[in-house]
Design an enzyme around this catalytic site. Sequence first.
Site, PDB file in Angstrom:
ATOM      1  CG  HIS A 191      40.264  42.385  24.197  1.00 39.20           C
ATOM      2  ND1 HIS A 191      39.491  42.528  23.069  1.00 39.20           N
ATOM      3  CD2 HIS A 191      41.357  43.137  23.999  1.00 39.20           C
ATOM      4  CE1 HIS A 191      40.103  43.352  22.242  1.00 39.20           C
ATOM      5  NE2 HIS A 191      41.236  43.739  22.772  1.00 39.20           N
ATOM      6  CG  ASN A 219      46.872  41.278  19.100  1.00 41.11           C
ATOM      7  OD1 ASN A 219      47.833  40.611  18.754  1.00 41.11           O
ATOM      8  ND2 ASN A 219      46.759  41.813  20.297  1.00 41.11           N
ATOM      9  CG  ASP A 220      42.099  44.762  16.461  1.00 39.65           C
ATOM     10  OD1 ASP A 220      41.168  43.936  16.351  1.00 39.65           O
ATOM     11  OD2 ASP A 220      42.258  45.482  17.457  1.00 39.65           O
ATOM     12  CD  GLU A 228      44.189  48.676  16.396  1.00 37.40           C
ATOM     13  OE1 GLU A 228      44.433  47.587  16.932  1.00 37.40           O
ATOM     14  OE2 GLU A 228      43.734  49.642  17.026  1.00 37.40           O
ATOM     15  NE  ARG A 231      41.871  40.630  19.166  1.00 34.07           N
ATOM     16  CZ  ARG A 231      42.422  41.782  19.552  1.00 34.07           C
ATOM     17  NH1 ARG A 231      42.374  42.845  18.753  1.00 34.07           N
ATOM     18  NH2 ARG A 231      43.029  41.874  20.684  1.00 34.07           N
ATOM     19  NE  ARG A 248      45.596  45.691  24.960  1.00 31.69           N
ATOM     20  CZ  ARG A 248      46.579  44.803  24.821  1.00 31.69           C
ATOM     21  NH1 ARG A 248      47.339  44.503  25.845  1.00 31.69           N
ATOM     22  NH2 ARG A 248      46.790  44.224  23.663  1.00 31.69           N
ATOM     23  CB  CYS A 297      52.063  47.283  20.887  1.00 36.90           C
ATOM     24  SG  CYS A 297      50.615  47.974  20.075  1.00 36.90           S
ATOM     25  NE  ARG A 323      44.505  50.661  22.938  1.00 41.71           N
ATOM     26  CZ  ARG A 323      44.443  49.348  22.708  1.00 41.71           C
ATOM     27  NH1 ARG A 323      44.961  48.845  21.603  1.00 41.71           N
ATOM     28  NH2 ARG A 323      43.876  48.543  23.568  1.00 41.71           N
TER      29      ARG A 323
HETATM   30  C1  PEP Z   1      46.285  44.926  18.630  1.00 46.46           C
HETATM   31  O1  PEP Z   1      45.211  44.968  18.044  1.00 46.46           O
HETATM   32  O2  PEP Z   1      47.272  44.305  18.217  1.00 46.46           O
HETATM   33  C2  PEP Z   1      46.459  45.618  19.918  1.00 46.46           C
HETATM   34  C3  PEP Z   1      47.630  45.695  20.480  1.00 46.46           C
HETATM   35  O3  PEP Z   1      45.346  46.118  20.504  1.00 46.46           O
HETATM   36  P1  PEP Z   1      44.268  45.255  21.285  1.00 46.46           P
HETATM   37  O4  PEP Z   1      44.814  43.864  21.390  1.00 46.46           O
HETATM   38  O5  PEP Z   1      44.069  45.900  22.599  1.00 46.46           O
HETATM   39  O6  PEP Z   1      43.077  45.335  20.395  1.00 46.46           O
HETATM   40 MG    MG Z   2      43.701  46.415  18.573  1.00 47.92          MG
END
Ligand code: PEP
Ligand code: MG
Length: 755
Positions: A367, A632-633, A609, A643, A474, A680, A510
């Site tokens: 993050h 990502n998740d 996710e 991650r 976010r 995303c 979100r």
């Molecule tokens: C993701 O998980 O891909 C996402 C866009 O959310 P974040 O990166 O904020 O967890």
């Molecule tokens: Mg996420």
Amino acid sequence: MRSSLAGPRVLLRRLREVMAEPIDAQERLDNIVRLIAANVVAEVCSVYILRADGVLELFATEGLNKRAVHQTALKVGEGLVGLIASNARPLNLPNAQAHPSFAYRPETEEEQYHSFLGVPILRAGRTLGVLVVQNKEHRTYFEDEVEALQTTAMVIAEMVAAGELEAITQQGTTIDLTRPMHLTGVSLADGIGLGHVVLHEPRVEITKLIAEDGEAEKVRLGDAVQRLRQSLDRMLASGEFSQHGEHREVLEAYRMFAYDRGWIRKIEEAIRNGLTAEAAVEKVQSDTRAQMLRQTDPYLRERLHDLDDLAHRLIRELMGREHGAQDSELPKDAIIVARNMGAAELLDYDRDHVRGLVLEESGATSHVTIVARALGIPTVGQVEDIVSVAEAGDAMIVDGEIGQVFLRPAADVEQAFAEKVRFRAKRQEKYREQRDVASVSKDGVPVTLQLNAGLLVDLPSLEDAGADGIGLFRTELQFMVASSIPRMQQQQMLYSKVLDAAKDKPVTFRSLDIGGDKMLPYLRFAQEENPAMGWRAIRFGLDRPGMLRTQIRAMLHAGAERHLRIMFPMVANLDEFHQAKDYVERELKHLRQHGHAVPADLKLGVMLEVPALLYQLEEIFAEVDFVSVGSNDLLQFFFAADRGNNRVADRFDALSAGFLRALREIAQAGANADVPVTLCGELAGKPLTALALLGCGYRRLSMSPSSIGPVKRMLLETDISLLQSEMQTVLQAGKGRSDVRAFLQDFAKTHNIPV
Ligand code: PEP
Ligand code: MG
């Protein structure tokens, strides 16, 4: 015969006088070696300093032929002096000439001396040179003599660090400490930053090295250790650590070291030799670092970080500084250097002053990286040891494009970068020119390119990048920068501003995605074994509906008489979506009952996710208005690879057939159900991975502002139908290719697609 080390304290006191004398550096160094030789009762005392070219040059001597000064030179690893420098360990020999590494230098006339004691001159674990004493007789130096010489070496290290020796270097040579360094890491956020180092956890500058009263220093140390132990005990007992972003295991490791008798004994020994308590802590830490840096065992290196932190805490305790506090003003061109940091900590810095970020750890989807990218801060991660080699105020260049860092760059490197900055500006100009060009593929397929955002600073990017709206807002970032939970009005105000800035372009808000590595400093979370899979996002929201409902109400108010889109993160089953939707409906009813305006059009969706949803695609698509894939998740859970953990984050390729098939299935399910699907995650933001997504059927991508230009440029040159049909073959189970990444690179090359 036992040499009479007349008391290292007396020596240190004399050295202090020499340090204060208004004489030039050579004279000072000559006086220092004379004093040491007299005090240790040695016939020879010599100082070798490490030059930037890896050579140890004799800078001063008492006893050896003076003509050898600035002439005799040994490479690191060469001779006894070179061996000490490369091992960073003392060498104590009754008969030096019998040692296999002995290298004879005739100009020194050292053949008459037999016993030899050399210690490294260290600073923060880095070797700056070597200090040697020699005697004619065959003798082994006593342990306390070794210790005393090491303490003395610290004084010389300070002289080197203060830059005093630069004045007496030979023409064309420089001292290693100020050597330009080129370090390679991993690109985390694009862009180039030129500026000066600011250490996120600044080292406390020790101004007083030599003690006046050893007993008093011992008492100071005892008190500080006591306070340190108490504060660690207190933090562990109260669970306060979660507020500091620290984990229990780390604190437990600290506590273990803080109670370690060996550690305290070594510090006391250094005090006995004449150092102040804080200088003694630093000396012991520097010795330990030097040894541990030579370890390749990742576990030991991790412990080194813990020990470093603990030593810093103790020094701060001794000098009355607060842990983690920034005590100086941020320069206008700060490059923040840290081992790692939380997203909220980065947000604490004044964005206008930050030119770059360099981290020893952290991965592409952590993050802090996402926030750095949102803020447009060029960032390089996984740069080994940067925290110890960079000094506050050093010049630095961060190349976020290729993941490289230049510390104390030479003039020609700076010039090359000025050139690169100009080149990039031209490229940005090109992106700007293409801003108003429709985002349509070469074969006429329209693709929606949206922004990931979360802060007010992101909003101008909507216009600048020519994005088709905000695909992911976010909302947790507002919570992370605040010092307490933002009130409903504050939330509403932000959402209204975002909708205003977007004008008639869509915005997808979100709901709060906190927990995991997104902690709120003012909200206490119980420590969890696996926070990424723990009580986070919608799970937290549904269990604490007060916060979720307030947020929903703020969104509904802001979206009154407008189009509003809300999505819920980390949904793992349909029931969670139903519950969340239920709250929205209840809030809507409440607003209507009280005569408030409601959104003209409200769409509710989920983030996909959690892999469990892959097996409920039909059911989900039948219920939601839209889906956004959080790659990502999804990727971290798909491969069970954290991650944020470097050791595993890059182990699995997102462009592997298995993962791409999963992504393709989602896109197909969306098309079948006629429900829009956006992606995303960070995959959408790199031209090559975005190309893969187009090939999997994605037509809506959301990414950080700086990615829009490069991705659009790729899109304009891509024949999507051709790509999709070739991908079909490549991803065929059992018959396809395993190297999808290579296929995509070839495809891009063959068709002249800029990736
Ligand atoms: C993701 O998980 O891909 C996402 C866009 O959310 P974040 O990166 O904020 O967890
Ligand atoms: Mg996420």
